[in-house]
Design an enzyme around this catalytic site. Structure first.
Site, mmCIF file in Angstrom:
data_model
loop_
_atom_site.group_PDB
_atom_site.id
_atom_site.type_symbol
_atom_site.label_atom_id
_atom_site.label_comp_id
_atom_site.label_asym_id
_atom_site.label_seq_id
_atom_site.Cartn_x
_atom_site.Cartn_y
_atom_site.Cartn_z
ATOM 1 N N ALA A 141 0.721 -1.364 0.620
ATOM 2 C CA ALA A 141 0.131 0.116 -0.224
ATOM 3 C C ALA A 141 1.129 1.030 -0.112
ATOM 4 C CB ALA A 141 -0.576 -0.096 1.253
ATOM 5 N N GLU A 160 10.537 4.049 6.180
ATOM 6 C CA GLU A 160 10.168 2.645 6.427
ATOM 7 C C GLU A 160 10.703 1.978 7.553
ATOM 8 O OE1 GLU A 160 9.380 -1.333 6.662
ATOM 9 O OE2 GLU A 160 8.155 -0.671 4.934
ATOM 10 N N THR A 169 3.569 -7.600 1.409
ATOM 11 C CA THR A 169 2.816 -7.637 0.336
ATOM 12 C C THR A 169 3.634 -8.997 -0.340
ATOM 13 O OG1 THR A 169 1.464 -5.678 0.376
ATOM 14 C CG2 THR A 169 2.207 -7.242 -2.267
ATOM 15 N N GLY A 174 -0.310 -13.102 -3.795
ATOM 16 C CA GLY A 174 -0.345 -12.075 -5.305
ATOM 17 C C GLY A 174 -1.375 -12.272 -5.559
ATOM 18 N N ARG A 414 -12.732 -18.132 4.941
ATOM 19 C CA ARG A 414 -11.577 -18.163 6.270
ATOM 20 C C ARG A 414 -12.427 -18.103 7.792
ATOM 21 N NH1 ARG A 414 -6.982 -14.203 2.927
ATOM 22 N NH2 ARG A 414 -7.650 -15.279 1.331
ATOM 23 N N HIS A 527 -4.950 -11.321 8.507
ATOM 24 C CA HIS A 527 -5.132 -10.042 8.798
ATOM 25 C C HIS A 527 -5.904 -9.581 9.640
ATOM 26 C CE1 HIS A 527 -5.685 -6.890 5.267
ATOM 27 N NE2 HIS A 527 -7.202 -6.636 5.697
ATOM 28 N N GLU A 556 -3.987 -2.092 5.465
ATOM 29 C CA GLU A 556 -4.392 -2.763 6.308
ATOM 30 C C GLU A 556 -4.691 -2.234 7.468
ATOM 31 O OE1 GLU A 556 -3.330 -7.132 8.958
ATOM 32 O OE2 GLU A 556 -2.859 -6.927 7.023
ATOM 33 N N ALA A 571 -7.365 -8.379 0.293
ATOM 34 C CA ALA A 571 -6.323 -7.247 0.876
ATOM 35 C C ALA A 571 -5.487 -6.652 -0.571
ATOM 36 C CB ALA A 571 -5.347 -8.246 1.264
#
Length: 592
Positions: A141, A160, A169, A174, A414, A527, A556, A571
C-alpha cells in the site's frame, strides 16, 4: 528453524603464491547453510587481499525478503571489505546465514580477522527532509501511494522501519480480486461488480462500510490495469483465492506478491528525483500545526533523529497481527472464545504488523474502528504461523483431520474454515495433495516452492500410496481413503458434497494416483480488518467523521472496508486501489 554450517570445502581454486604468511589464501571457499526456506551453499572468492565475489545462487530464500537481504549484505561486504555489517531488519535469519557463511569461508582463507576489524558502512541519513508527501511504510500500500503521488507530480519521502521494501505483500500469494470481463468471459465465468460488492459485503458479515466497499469493487480492475502499466504481467486465467467466494482472483505471472514490489522498486529507481526511501527508519510521531499534520518525526537505526517536513502524510504501516499483546487486548469479537496468545502464530513478517501506525493516527486525533475484527487463516505452519510449503489456496486438495476424516468445505470462508479446524482434535489438520497438484518434485509451484525442498526440511510427508501416507501421518488408512474417494465422487459429479463443496469442471480433477503429500496446518492470524477510520478520499477521520487535515491512510492499517471477515484476494485489491487513491489525494492536498 535456524542456520547451520557443515562440510566446508577445500578451495576450488589454487591458493595464491603469497597466501601463507603475508596475504590471504586466494581461492573460492564453500559453506553449507540451512536458510529460512531450504539448505543452500555460499561460495566466496578471495584474492590475496580482498573478497572478490559472493555466490548464493542456490538459495531458495523468499523473493524480496531473504533473497533481498542476501543481495544487500553481499554487496556491502564486497564494497566495504568488512564483516562488520548489520542484519537486515525483516530478514534476520537470512542475514545471519549470509554473515555466518561468509565468516566461515573467510576463516578458511585466513581473512576473518582482517575483515572483522575493518569498519562497516556508514548508513546514516540526513537530519531533515522536505517533501510534498511523506508515506509511512514501504509495503504494497505504501509504495503504491508513493508512486501514485509521484505520478501526480509530488516529491515523496517514504520512511520504512525494515531494511527491505514490500512488507507483508512480499510473502503474499499476490491474489488480487477484480471483475474482469475480458479474462472471465473466456473462462465462462459469470460475474459483475454488483455481485463482487454483495459477496464482499455479505462475506464481511454486513459490517463493512458500503461506500468504501463500492469504491473497492468499482475501481479494482483499474488497479489491475495500473499495475500492468508498471510492467506487472498477470496470468490470462483468473482463479479463486482461499475464501474469495468468487472466481475473480488475478495472480501475477511470476510467483508471489513480490512481483508487484519488484515493479514498484523499478519505478522508484527510475525516479530518484521524486521518491526517496529511508530504510531502517521508524516513524515515532506525527508533527501537527494547529490540528493539521505537517510532517513526521522518525528514528534511524534506533539512534539518529530524522524529521520529514511534508504537506501531506500517508500512513500505510499494515496491520497489528504480529503484536500479540495488542491483539489480545482488542480481541472481543468473532474470536473472543479463542486466546490469541503466542501459541497462535502470524503470517506477517514479524517486525511488521505491529500496529504502530494506528497509535500515530490515534495520537493525531483519528478514530480507530473495528479492532476486534481479526482474521485467521487456515494455512499456518505449526510453531510459526507463517504461510509456507503446500498452500491452502487453489484446487485439487483435501482437508482431513488427524484421524483422516474430511470435516469442512475446502472452499468456505476463512473464518468458517478456522472454526471447523478449532473443533478438530488438537485444533490441527492435514492438507493432502497428490501428483495432480505436484506432477514434479523439482518444479516450483506458484509460490516458488518445490516438493524436494519441503521434504528436505521435513515440512511435509510423502507416501507412494494412501496406506503409506496414512501410516506416516498416523491417520486411519480406511478413513483417509474414504475421504479421498468421497471428494473424487464430488468432483466427478456423482454425489452432492455433504460439506457443501462445489467442484469446478475445468479446474478440479479427481485425485487417484500417488505419490501423495501431506502437510500439517493450523489456524494463524492473517489480517486485521480494523484500524484507522477513513472516507472514500482516504482521509483519516476523527470520531465525529471530520477529516484530519493533511492525514491519509491506506491498506491494512485502515478499518471499515472488509467488515468482520476479509475475502481472500481482497487485501491486495485494497492495498493497490486505496493506495492509488491515498497517494493521489495526498498529492492534491499538497498542491502538487
Amino acid at each position: 528453524m535456524g542456520f547451520g554450517l557443515a562440510g566446508c570445502a577445500s578451495p576450488s581454486a589454487e591458493s595464491g603464491a603469497g597466501g601463507a604468511a603475508q596475504g590471504w589464501k586466494a581461492g573460492t571457499y564453500t559453506a553449507n547453510v540451512t536458510g529460512h526456506n531450504a539448505p543452500f551453499t555460499i561460495d566466496v572468492t578471495f584474492s590475496e587481499s580482498a573478497v572478490t565475489a559472493i555466490d548464493a545462487a542456490t538459495s531458495q530464500e523468499s523473493l524480496g525478503v531473504g533473497a533481498s537481504a542476501l543481495e544487500t549484505l553481499s554487496d556491502q561486504i564486497i564494497e566495504y571489505q568488512t564483516l562488520d555489517i548489520d542484519s537486515v531488519t525483516g530478514a534476520t535469519l537470512s542475514s545471519m546465514c549470509l554473515q555466518q557463511g561468509v565468516r566461515d569461508c573467510a576463516e578458511q582463507a585466513g581473512a576473518a580477522d582482517a575483515l572483522e576489524a575493518a569498519p562497516g558502512p556508514d548508513d546514516s541519513v540526513e537530519a531533515s527532509y522536505d517533501a510534498d508527501v511523506c508515506v509511512i511504510g514501504a509495503g504494497g500500500a505504501g509504495l503504491t501511494a508513493a508512486i501514485a503521488a509521484a505520478q501526480a507530480g509530488a516529491q515523496v519521502v517514504v520512511v520504512e522501519k525494515c531494511g527491505i521494501t514490500g512488507g507483508s505483500t512480499n510473502v503474499s500469494e499476490g491474489a488480487l480480486n477484480a471483475v474482469d470481463p475480458e479474462r472471465q468471459q473466456k473462462q465462462g465465468i459469470e460475474d459483475s461488480i454488483e455481485q463482487f460488492y454483495q459477496t464482499t459485503y455479505e462475506g464481511g458479515h454486513e459490517q463493512g462500510t458500503p461506500e468504501l466497499i463500492h469504491y473497492l469493487t468499482d475501481n479494482a480492475l483499474d488497479s489491475v490495469h495500473w499495475l500492468e502499466s508498471l510492467g506487472v504481467e498477470f496470468k490470462e486465467e483468473v482463479g479463486s483465492a482461499t475464501g474469495s467466494l468468487g472466481e475473480h482472483s488475478h495472480y501475477p505471472a511470476t510467483p508471489s506478491g513480490n512481483t508487484y514490489i519488484r515493479s514498484f522498486e523499478a519505478f522508484v529507481e527510475e525516479h530518484p528525483d521524486q521518491i526517496t526511501v529511508l530504510h531502517e527508519t521508524q516513524a515515532a510521531q506525527l508533527v501537527l500545526d494547529g490540528g493539521t499534520v505537517t510532517g513526521v518525526k522518525a528514528v534511524h537505526r534506533g539512534s539518529q533523529d530524522v524529521v520529514v517536513n511534508a504537506k501531506s502524510v500517508v500512513i500505510a504501516t499494515g496491520g497489528f497481527g504480529a503484536n500479540v499483546e495488542y491483539r489480545q487486548q482488542v480481541n472481543d469479537g468473532v474470536w473472543a472464545d479463542v486466546k490469541l496468545d503466542d501459541s497462535i502464530g502470524c503470517t506477517n513478517i514479524k517486525p511488521c504488523a505491529q500496529g504502530e501506525g494506528l497509535k500515530l493516527a490515534e495520537e493525531a486525533g483519528a478514530q480507530l474502528i473495528g479492532l476486534s475484527d481479526i482474521q485467521l487463516h487456515p494455512c499456518g505452519t505449526p510453531g510459526t504461523g507463517l504461510m509456507e510449503d503446500i498452500r491452502t489456496s487453489g484446487r485439487n486438495r483435501v482437508f482431513v483431520n488427524k484421524d483422516g476424516d474430511r470435516f469442512v468445505n475446502e472452499g468456505a470462508e476463512r473464518d468458517t474454515l478456522c472454526k471447523a479446524i478449532f473443533a478438530q482434535p488438537d485444533s490441527t489438520y492435514w492438507i493432502v495433495v497428490n501428483k495432480v497438484r505436484y506432477p514434479s518434485e523439482t518444479e516450483p509451484d506458484s509460490n516458488g516452492a518445490t516438493i524436494e525442498n519441503m521434504l528436505a526440511l521435513g515440512h511435509i510427508v510423502k507416501g507412494e500410496t494412501i496406506e503409506d501416507l496414512a501410516q506416516q501421518t498416523e491417520m486411519d488408512a480406511a478413513k483417509l481413503q474414504a475421504a479421498i474417494d468421497g471428494y473424487n465422487q464430488v468432483v466427478a459429479g456423482e454425489i452432492e458434497d455433504p460439506f457443501g463443496f462445489t467442484a469446478n469442471n475445468t479446474a478440479d480433477e479427481q485425485m487417484t494416483e500417488g505419490p501423495w503429500y501431506a502437510c500439517r496446518k493450523v489456524p494463524t492470524v492473517h489480517h486485521t480488518m480494523g484500524g484507522i477510520r477513513v472516507n472514500v478520499s482516504s482521509q483519516a477521520l476523527d470520531a465525529s467523521g471530520q477529516a484530519i487535515p493533511g492525514l491519509y491512510a491506506c491498506g491494512e492499517c485502515t478499518g471499515g472496508i472488509h467488515g468482520s471477515n476479509r475475502l481472500g484476494g481482497n487485501a491486495i485489491a485494497d492495498c493497490i486501489t486505496f493506495g492509488r487513491n491515498a497517494g493521489a489525494q495526498a498529492a492534491q492536498h499538497a498542491g502538487a
